[in-house]
Design an enzyme around this catalytic site. Structure first.
Site, short mmCIF file in Angstrom:
data_model
loop_
_atom_site.label_atom_id
_atom_site.label_comp_id
_atom_site.label_asym_id
_atom_site.label_seq_id
_atom_site.Cartn_x
_atom_site.Cartn_y
_atom_site.Cartn_z
N SER A 162 0.79 -1.34 -0.01
CA SER A 162 0.01 -0.19 0.00
C SER A 162 0.79 1.23 -0.11
O SER A 162 0.51 2.10 0.91
CB SER A 162 -0.82 -0.10 1.15
OG SER A 162 -1.99 -0.94 1.23
N SER A 163 1.93 1.43 -0.89
CA SER A 163 2.52 2.60 -0.89
C SER A 163 1.57 3.77 -1.49
O SER A 163 1.80 4.78 -1.12
CB SER A 163 3.72 2.29 -1.85
OG SER A 163 3.61 2.07 -3.07
N ASP A 207 -7.16 -0.49 3.19
CA ASP A 207 -5.58 -0.09 2.98
C ASP A 207 -5.73 1.43 3.96
O ASP A 207 -5.18 1.60 4.66
CB ASP A 207 -5.03 0.27 1.79
CG ASP A 207 -5.10 -1.16 0.94
OD1 ASP A 207 -5.17 -2.19 1.76
OD2 ASP A 207 -4.67 -1.23 -0.07
#
Length: 475
Positions: A162-163, A207
């Site tokens: 989840s950048s 996320d």
């Protein structure tokens, strides 16, 4: 009695705890801390870069963590900040009087972005999407404040950690801080999830939720409708290890992810139609279960009886729902799924319901803590990967190989984490086997592999639950 995850019954005590958590999340915003920047080498370095780029020092620093989902669609935890972990993604920002947003990425290879105050940007996977979403819709503002931003992070892009969501969550915090406004963690999570839809990713919000709701030292079971997070104590005798397959999958550039979302949506509508429910209103498989008030096991039986294992054509779906092909394309399908020729509804529904059952079993085992806790949790993670590989079809050969290697060298369980089709695996490893596990996996996958693996993408590390997004002010 209230209904817990996907409709299981929660006790009155659990219900009281959930309501307490919901009240806290509904009112509390992300934490704000004062720090001595000189005592934090990374912040000090970024401060110098910001000053070099913009000719001034940052007014504040924002951090949002990556995440790992241990199992299922909602059981996940944020990163602890420690040297052998992937660090978080700070944004350093200074409010400007100009109607312009500047973004300079220090470690992702981005160029400076010039963004109009209306949110127009050549690269919508940036804080611009968040800027566009937050301000007009939630505060009714038209005269927007510009910003100088410098983005830095070492969550590997397209690794399933989840950048991109960390970046979007940072952008939300930056926007609020510059405007001097406040929103709760829940509101921020919902807005950030929505803002990613601007690039066409049909994500569900897990996320972003864990990015804001994560707490140090505890895993979080994330649940939706309404959004809430429940603490889950992980076994002390085991360590969770992340390994990067070095295969990248860009959700925004491919249709794999959105097709799976749409297949689940179509399966939910067909199941609802079969059970004489208002199928037009149904978007998610868990909604069908909630409306029927049945167990996950019963939903699996209903899936077996209602859906066939052969792929569905758009025409067959239209026939089942009693709608035209034009209605299917314009009212249900997303733009990047309108040309899909077949949809696997049975497989996707079976995966979702069986995975939800594994999530509940995982939580139950953690709470009861039997002597063989680590073994039992590992078995659930192994079952999860098989389902991801065979029923949801979101794995890839490299992930499968890495999972096998991790199990061979001591992991009790291993599975892909994130959207799949590349990225990372997460493994549960007995603490006394950690050193040999890390050494053996590194040699077997990163050194002996016949594939050409980019050295800087080779990541293998143990991790612990960490805190969520927050704002730093220089003391």
């Amino acid at each position: 009695m209230s209904r817990d995850y996907f409709g299981s019954l929660a006790s009155p005590v659990e219900t009281a705890e959930i309501k307490k958590d919901e009240r806290n999340m509904a009112t509390e915003g992300p934490a704000v801390r004062r720090v001595q920047v000189a005592e934090h080498p990374r912040l000090l370095k970024l401060k110098g870069m910001f000053n070099s780029k913009f000719g001034s020092v940052p007014k504040f620093y924002v951090r949002a963590p990556g995440r790992v989902n241990i199992i299922g669609l909602g059981f996940c935890f944020g990163w602890r900040l420690q040297e052998n972990d992937i660090k978080n993604s700070p944004i350093l920002s200074e409010g400007r009087a100009y109607r312009l947003l500047w973004i300079f990425c220090s470690s992702y290879g981005c160029r400076t972005r010039y963004v109009n105050s209306c949110g127009t940007c050549e690269n919508t996977r940036s804080p611009a999407g968040q800027y566009q979403s937050l301000v007009p819709e939630h505060f009714g503002l038209s005269d927007l404040t510009g910003m100088n931003c410098l983005v830095d992070g070492n969550i590997p892009p397209s690794s399933g950690l989840s950048s991109s969501s960390a970046l979007v969550c940072c952008a939300g915090l930056v926007t609020l801080t510059v405007l001097g406004m406040n929103l709760s963690k829940v509101e921020l999570a919902e807005i950030c999830a929505k803002s990613e839809h601007y690039i066409g990713t049909e994500g569900g919000g897990m996320d972003q939720s864990i990015s804001f709701l994560a707490e140090e030292g505890t895993a979080k079971l994330i649940e939706f409708s309404p959004l809430r997070a429940t603490d889950v104590k992980l076994p002390s005798g085991a360590v969770f290890v992340i390994a990067n397959s070095c295969v990248e999958m860009n959700k925004a550039a491919t249709s794999h992810f959105n097709i799976r979302v749409m297949e689940c949506r179509l399966a939910a509508k067909l199941l609802a139609k079969h059970k004489c429910l208002p199928w037009e209103e149904v978007l998610r498989l868990e909604e069908v279960q909630a409306k029927l008030g049945v167990s996950l096991q019963e939903m699996l039986l209903i899936t077996e009886d209602t859906l066939h294992s052969e792929p569905y054509s758009p025409k067959e779906i239209c026939r089942c729902l009693g709608i035209s092909l034009q209605e299917l394309k314009t009212q249900i399908l997303s733009p990047n799924t309108q040309d899909v020729l077949t949809f696997k509804l049975y497989q996707r529904a079976k995966h979702v319901y069986s995975e939800a059952a594994r999530v509940l079993q995982f939580k139950k085992i953690c709470e009861e803590a039997p002597d063989n806790t680590v073994q039992l949790l590992g078995e659930l993670m192994n079952q999860s990967h098989v389902s991801c590989r065979d029923m949801y079809e979101c794995s890839c050969p490299e992930l499968d190989q890495l999972v096998d290697i991790c199990r061979k060298f001591g992991a009790q369980g291993s599975r892909l984490t994130g959207a799949g089709w590349g990225g990372c695996t997460v493994s549960i490893v007995p603490a006394d086997k950690l050193s040999s596990f890390l050494a053996n996996v590194h040699e077997a996958y990163y050194q002996r592999s016949n594939r050409s693996l980019v050295p800087e993408k080779q990541s293998l590390f143990a991790t612990k639950p960490g805190g969520g997004a927050l704002v730093f002010l220089e003391a």
